[in-house]
Write an enzyme that holds these catalytic residues in place. Structure first.
Site, PDB file in Angstrom:
ATOM      1  N   GLU A 105       0.845  -1.201   0.000  1.00  0.00           N
ATOM      2  CA  GLU A 105       0.000   0.000   0.000  1.00  0.00           C
ATOM      3  C   GLU A 105       0.879   1.249   0.000  1.00  0.00           C
ATOM      4  O   GLU A 105       2.037   1.215   0.421  1.00  0.00           O
ATOM      5  CB  GLU A 105      -0.919  -0.071   1.236  1.00  0.00           C
ATOM      6  N   ASP A 106       0.320   2.343  -0.481  1.00  0.00           N
ATOM      7  CA  ASP A 106       1.077   3.594  -0.514  1.00  0.00           C
ATOM      8  C   ASP A 106       1.119   4.252   0.863  1.00  0.00           C
ATOM      9  O   ASP A 106       2.174   4.544   1.395  1.00  0.00           O
ATOM     10  CB  ASP A 106       0.508   4.558  -1.572  1.00  0.00           C
ATOM     11  N   ASP A 109      -3.497   6.025   6.507  1.00  0.00           N
ATOM     12  CA  ASP A 109      -3.896   7.269   7.165  1.00  0.00           C
ATOM     13  C   ASP A 109      -4.724   6.903   8.393  1.00  0.00           C
ATOM     14  O   ASP A 109      -4.182   6.724   9.483  1.00  0.00           O
ATOM     15  CB  ASP A 109      -4.666   8.133   6.166  1.00  0.00           C
ATOM     16  N   PHE A 158      -1.509  16.208   3.801  1.00  0.00           N
ATOM     17  CA  PHE A 158      -1.875  15.559   2.547  1.00  0.00           C
ATOM     18  C   PHE A 158      -0.682  15.608   1.609  1.00  0.00           C
ATOM     19  O   PHE A 158      -0.151  16.679   1.315  1.00  0.00           O
ATOM     20  CB  PHE A 158      -3.095  16.247   1.921  1.00  0.00           C
ATOM     21  N   ARG A 171       0.556  11.655  -9.546  1.00  0.00           N
ATOM     22  CA  ARG A 171       0.991  10.276  -9.274  1.00  0.00           C
ATOM     23  C   ARG A 171       2.361  10.010  -9.891  1.00  0.00           C
ATOM     24  O   ARG A 171       3.109   9.170  -9.418  1.00  0.00           O
ATOM     25  CB  ARG A 171       0.000   9.268  -9.877  1.00  0.00           C
TER      26      ARG A 171
HETATM   27  P1  IMP Z   1      -7.147   5.308   5.214  1.00  0.00           P
HETATM   28  O1  IMP Z   1      -8.279   4.341   5.030  1.00  0.00           O
HETATM   29  O2  IMP Z   1      -7.583   6.540   5.947  1.00  0.00           O
HETATM   30  O3  IMP Z   1      -5.929   4.673   5.837  1.00  0.00           O
HETATM   31  O4  IMP Z   1      -6.790   5.886   3.776  1.00  0.00           O
HETATM   32  C1  IMP Z   1      -5.954   5.231   2.897  1.00  0.00           C
HETATM   33  C2  IMP Z   1      -6.149   5.756   1.484  1.00  0.00           C
HETATM   34  O5  IMP Z   1      -6.490   7.151   1.454  1.00  0.00           O
HETATM   35  C3  IMP Z   1      -4.855   5.634   0.721  1.00  0.00           C
HETATM   36  O6  IMP Z   1      -4.738   4.392   0.073  1.00  0.00           O
HETATM   37  C4  IMP Z   1      -4.934   6.791  -0.254  1.00  0.00           C
HETATM   38  O7  IMP Z   1      -5.629   6.396  -1.407  1.00  0.00           O
HETATM   39  C5  IMP Z   1      -5.747   7.838   0.469  1.00  0.00           C
HETATM   40  N1  IMP Z   1      -4.863   8.821   1.132  1.00  0.00           N
HETATM   41  C6  IMP Z   1      -4.674   8.984   2.460  1.00  0.00           C
HETATM   42  N2  IMP Z   1      -3.802   9.982   2.705  1.00  0.00           N
HETATM   43  C7  IMP Z   1      -3.428  10.469   1.498  1.00  0.00           C
HETATM   44  C8  IMP Z   1      -2.526  11.533   1.094  1.00  0.00           C
HETATM   45  O8  IMP Z   1      -1.876  12.231   1.889  1.00  0.00           O
HETATM   46  N3  IMP Z   1      -2.400  11.732  -0.254  1.00  0.00           N
HETATM   47  C9  IMP Z   1      -3.086  11.004  -1.175  1.00  0.00           C
HETATM   48  N4  IMP Z   1      -3.930  10.012  -0.840  1.00  0.00           N
HETATM   49  C10 IMP Z   1      -4.106   9.740   0.482  1.00  0.00           C
END
Ligand code: IMP
Length: 186
Positions: A105-106, A109, A158, A171
Site C-alpha cells: 500500500e502507498d 492514514d 496531505f 501520481r
Molecule cells: P485510510 O483508510 O484513511 O488509511 O486511507 C488510505 C487511502 O487514502 C490511501 O490508500 C490513499 O488512497 C488515500 N490517502 C490517504 N492519505 C493520502 C494523502 O496524503 N495523499 C493522497 N492520498 C491519500
C-alpha cells in the site's frame, strides 16, 4: 527531465521524501521481507492505483520469486478522509487459500481501508496476511491495523507523488511532497 515533470514538480510546496530516499528505504524493506519469507512463496497484492509505484520498485528490489496481483477498491468517504465502508471495484485474479499474502500500500492514514482489506483477505483462508506500506500517518497508530513493514512515518499532511494523487494528478512525480496552497485554490 521532460517539461511535464518540471511543471508538476513546481506545484510542490516542500519535498518530504526524495526519490533516492524512497529507493534506499525500499531496499531495506526488501531485505527484511526476503529474510522473513525465506521458507515461503510470496504473493504481493497491490492496491490500485496508489500502490503502483511502490509495488513496481519493491518487487524489483526483491531478489527472489514473487507473484503480483492487484485489487481496486473504493472507499465511500467525504473529501479526503476515508470512511471504512469499502467496495471492491476489481478483485484478485488469484485464489489466495493457503498462500502467504503481503499487501502493498502507498499510505496508511486512518487505517480503515487496510483493516477492511486485511479482514476481507483473511476470510479467504490464506496462510498469512501482512502489510507493507510506504508511508504511515500518525492517526494510524489509533487503529488496530498492524503494518509489518513501514517505509516512513510522516506528519498528518496531505501528500502527493510516487503514486499518490490529488484529483488524479501528481501520481507520476518521482518524489513525495506537499502541495503548494495555490493548487488547492484553483
Ligand atoms: P485510510 O483508510 O484513511 O488509511 O486511507 C488510505 C487511502 O487514502 C490511501 O490508500 C490513499 O488512497 C488515500 N490517502 C490517504 N492519505 C493520502 C494523502 O496524503 N495523499 C493522497 N492520498 C491519500
Amino acid at each position: 527531465m521532460d517539461h511535464a515533470h518540471v511543471a508538476a514538480d513546481l506545484d510542490l510546496d516542500q519535498t518530504l521524501i526524495s526519490e533516492e530516499q524512497i529507493h534506499a528505504r525500499l531496499d531495506d524493506l526488501a531485505g527484511s521481507i526476503e529474510a522473513d519469507y525465506k521458507e515461503h512463496d510470496l504473493l504481493l497484492v497491490g492496491v490500485l492505483k496508489g500502490a503502483v509505484m511502490v509495488m513496481a520498485d519493491l518487487a524489483r528490489a526483491l531478489n527472489r520469486h514473487v507473484e503480483m496481483d492487484w485489487m481496486a477498491i473504493s472507499s465511500y468517504g467525504s473529501g479526503t478522509k476515508s470512511s471504512g465502508v469499502v467496495r471492491i471495484l476489481k478483485d484478485l485474479d488469484t485464489d489466495i487459500a493457503g498462500r502467504h499474502v503481503l499487501i502493498v500500500e502507498d499510505v496508511v492514514d486512518t487505517g480503515l481501508t487496510l483493516s477492511w482489506l486485511t479482514a476481507n483477505l483473511k476470510s479467504r483462508g490464506p496462510a498469512s496476511v501482512e502489510i507493507a506500506a510506504l508511508l504511515r500517518k500518525p492517526e494510524a497508530a489509533h487503529m488496530q491495523v498492524a503494518v509489518k513493514y513501514v517505509g516512513f512515518e510522516i506528519p498528518d499532511a496531505f501528500v502527493v507523488g510516487y503514486g499518490l494523487d490529488y484529483d488524479e494528478r501528481y501520481r507520476n512525480l518521482r518524489s513525495i511532497g506537499t502541495l503548494a496552497p495555490h493548487v488547492y485554490s484553483q
